[in-house]
Enzyme design. Structure first.
Site, mmCIF file in Angstrom:
data_model
loop_
_atom_site.group_PDB
_atom_site.id
_atom_site.type_symbol
_atom_site.label_atom_id
_atom_site.label_comp_id
_atom_site.label_asym_id
_atom_site.label_seq_id
_atom_site.Cartn_x
_atom_site.Cartn_y
_atom_site.Cartn_z
ATOM 1 N N ARG A 112 0.832 -1.209 0.000
ATOM 2 C CA ARG A 112 0.000 0.000 0.000
ATOM 3 C C ARG A 112 0.863 1.253 0.000
ATOM 4 N NH1 ARG A 112 -4.713 0.276 4.402
ATOM 5 N NH2 ARG A 112 -2.952 0.762 5.789
ATOM 6 N N LYS A 213 -2.846 6.321 1.361
ATOM 7 C CA LYS A 213 -2.746 6.818 2.729
ATOM 8 C C LYS A 213 -1.872 8.071 2.783
ATOM 9 C CE LYS A 213 -2.952 4.650 7.293
ATOM 10 N NZ LYS A 213 -4.391 4.885 7.454
ATOM 11 N N GLU A 249 -16.687 6.252 4.022
ATOM 12 C CA GLU A 249 -15.815 5.853 5.126
ATOM 13 C C GLU A 249 -16.161 6.624 6.387
ATOM 14 O OE1 GLU A 249 -11.437 4.319 3.983
ATOM 15 O OE2 GLU A 249 -11.711 6.465 3.818
#
Length: 370
Positions: A112, A213, A249
């Site tokens: 990620r 992220k 989210e």
């Protein structure tokens, strides 16, 4: 971060991060640090050491070193400070009943970070270097890993543009660093979360960075989260920016709804972070006979669901007790019969070594190469 004088901030790539000698890691052989393990929350407890490595744009990261935990020198013109060019990850180390220390799927965090680095035009560490850095950092801080069942050691890898850049561009130099902190529960509510659906703010939009992220994704969440908590809610649920009709989210975690034998969660199509806990819980739910769908989930479906729960590294799996939407407050199933309770137990039993890890998710670090 501490901003030093211009002289200190212009450290060359081959200069050490600290003037101290290499740390004596024999201290890490102590069984436990002096911590009240019964009262762990989710806040920083500074530990002894951190990991640091640097590289120039387009080159490979240096081997890196374990150094004492502390402030770092950085140019006021650094890419991370001026343009937010930075990524972070979050994962945990666990101490099992038989004394082993393990990590949960660190390769997924490495992947990620690489995906995020590509999106932000950054140089990233290799998967092997990422995992080895995690192992070394945890081993150096071994005494800070909580006793079995008392919490975990939260690991925060950071990849930031530390090279000076005045115009908008990729930083000429990057720092890969990692620190840790023992933590307990992210949310202290025992029954479940009380969420409010946000109608004003949006977390991410199509074509943006919601799917990686990036550090820049999180500071805009602070204001709406503060407002929600000031009104008595646990957290905030964001809607999609395109239509305002679908859920996406919670502030720092993914969300699931259930109805009958179907478990649904919004798709990771660029605006939602592909959570590693989310991925694991989806697999476990399928293992016990549930049909898991990754698709758009409307607010109307949310209000008609039988159960709602959230997943993330910090909270693991947490039931949602209520959702407030305008003047409606919907209550959901929680407790021992809830699917979220079963999935939480299944996952934590694997993480804590209570049951056999048939999926090969756990990585033992006791035998890490020095």
């Amino acid at each position: 971060m501490h901003l030093p004088s211009p002289i200190a901030s212009n450290l060359a790539l081959d200069q050490p991060f600290f003037s101290q000698k290499s740390p004596d890691l024999s201290e890490a052989n102590e069984k436990y640090a002096n911590v009240n393990w019964e009262e762990l929350g989710f806040s920083l407890i500074p530990t002894d050491y951190m990991y640091m490595s640097k590289c120039k744009q387009g080159e490979s990261f240096s081997e890196g070193e374990i150094v004492p935990y502390g402030d770092i020198p950085i140019s006021p013109c650094a890419g991370i400070l001026n343009y937010g060019q930075g990524l972070f990850e979050g994962l945990k180390a666990y101490r099992t009943e038989d004394g082993r220390i393990t990590l949960f799927r660190p390769d997924q965090n490495a992947f990620r970070m690489q995906t995020g680095a590509d999106r932000l035009c950054m140089t990233s560490p290799s998967s092997d270097q990422f995992v080895q850095a995690v192992k070394k950092t945890v081993l150096a801080n071994k005494k800070w890993v909580p006793p079995p069942g008392k919490g975990s050691l939260y690991i925060r890898p950071l990849l930031i543009g530390t090279g000076a850049v005045l115009g908008i561009a990729s930083a000429p130099e990057y720092t890969f660093l990692m620190y840790v902190s023992p933590v307990g529960n992210y949310h202290t509510a025992s029954s479940g979360l009380n969420l409010i659906v946000d109608h004003t703010y949006r977390r991410a939009h199509t074509g943006g960075t919601g799917g990686v992220k990036s550090c820049t994704n999180y500071s805009p969440v602070v204001k709406p989260l503060f407002e929600a908590k000031s009104s008595g809610f646990s957290d905030i649920l964001f809607l999609d920016a395109a239509t305002g009709r679908n859920i996406e989210e919670v502030s720092t975690c993914n969300i699931f709804i259930t109805k009958g034998n179907i478990v649904s969660t919004p798709p990771t199509s660029g605006t939602i972070l592909p959570g590693i806990t989310r991925k694991s819980i989806s697999e476990l739910a399928r293992d016990i006979g549930y049909q898991v769908q990754e698709r758009d989930v409307s607010v109307e479906e949310l209000l008609e669901a039988e159960e709602v729960f959230c997943t993330g590294t910090a909270m693991v799996v947490k039931a949602v007790e209520t959702v407030t939407f305008h003047d409606k407050k919907i209550k959901y199933r929680t407790g021992e019969e809830a699917l979220s309770t079963k999935l939480h137990l299944m996952l934590t039993n694997i993480q804590m070594g209570i049951v056999e890890d048939k999926k090969s998710w756990m990585v033992e670090i006791n035998g890490c190469d020095e």
